[in-house]
Design an enzyme around this catalytic site. Structure first.
Site, PDB file in Angstrom:
ATOM      1  N   CYS A  28     -15.502   8.633  24.161  1.00  0.00           N
ATOM      2  CA  CYS A  28     -14.539   9.307  23.288  1.00  0.00           C
ATOM      3  C   CYS A  28     -13.486  10.060  24.120  1.00  0.00           C
ATOM      4  O   CYS A  28     -13.776  10.534  25.223  1.00  0.00           O
ATOM      5  CB  CYS A  28     -15.244  10.352  22.425  1.00  0.00           C
TER       6      CYS A  28
ATOM      7  N   GLU B 113     -12.171  13.069  23.803  1.00  0.00           N
ATOM      8  CA  GLU B 113     -12.409  14.477  24.155  1.00  0.00           C
ATOM      9  C   GLU B 113     -13.419  14.634  25.272  1.00  0.00           C
ATOM     10  O   GLU B 113     -13.358  15.569  26.057  1.00  0.00           O
ATOM     11  CB  GLU B 113     -12.788  15.324  22.923  1.00  0.00           C
TER      12      GLU B 113
ATOM     13  N   CYS C  60     -19.811  14.580  21.139  1.00  0.00           N
ATOM     14  CA  CYS C  60     -18.725  15.378  21.730  1.00  0.00           C
ATOM     15  C   CYS C  60     -18.900  16.855  21.399  1.00  0.00           C
ATOM     16  O   CYS C  60     -18.630  17.729  22.224  1.00  0.00           O
ATOM     17  CB  CYS C  60     -17.368  14.876  21.243  1.00  0.00           C
TER      18      CYS C  60
END
Ligand code: THU
Length: 161
Positions: free
Chosen positions: A73, A75, A112
């Site tokens: 991902c 982030e 995350c």
């Protein structure tokens, strides 16, 4: 048996124009960076900007792979990169934007949240999370605790080093 309730707080902005100057710039930089996402499988482009306490901003985008679970991902790409280069600096904010979206923003996946939460616990100061998806409104959370109540807080493990 007792029924209990928790409350979370967040702010909603109609548009980036209503945000503070630095937030406004960070959302714009993160959106400009969407072009660097590598998302040929999902076609869902995500970009993230990590604002550090030394003023440095670190960007990341989602990076996919034909062996699906090997991707990462946006982030996590951004925060791992930031903490790899500046391990002693605090993370003040994580901006997460997506190309697609309407009305309300997409919010980050559980993995995350857990990763950002651990840096928040280590540095003992909150990390703001700012979300915007396509033409959506902007949501701002003052701490990852608001997005991850009842987080796995392994304080005992963290204390061991
Ligand atoms: N994705 C992110 O980059 N951040 C999130 O918080 C959720 C999902 C990415 C992973 C994958 O590349 C694509 O979005 C579709 O799930």
């Amino acid at each position: 048996m007792t029924n209990k309730k928790i409350e979370i707080n967040y702010s909603e902005y109609e548009s980036v124009k209503h945000m503070e100057e630095n937030d406004f710039q960070c959302v714009n930089s993160a959106e400009d960076n969407l072009k660097n996402a590598y998302a040929p499988y999902s076609k869902f482009k995500v970009s993230s900007l990590v604002q550090l306490d030394n003023g440095i901003k670190v960007l990341g985008t989602n990076q996919e792979n034909m062996a699906y679970p090997s991707g990462l991902c946006a982030e996590r790409v951004a925060i791992f990169s930031a903490k790899s280069q500046y391990p002693d600096n605090k993370v003040e904010q994580v901006f997460i934007v997506t190309e697609q979206g309407n009305e309300t923003p997409f919010s980050p996946c559980g993995a995350c949240r857990q990763v950002i939460m651990e840096y928040e616990m280590n540095q003992k100061s909150p990390i703001q999370i700012i979300l915007k998806s396509g033409n959506s409104k902007i949501w701002k959370f003052n701490s990852m605790k608001d997005l991850l109540p009842f987080a796995f807080e392994a304080e005992e493990i963290l204390k061991k080093d």
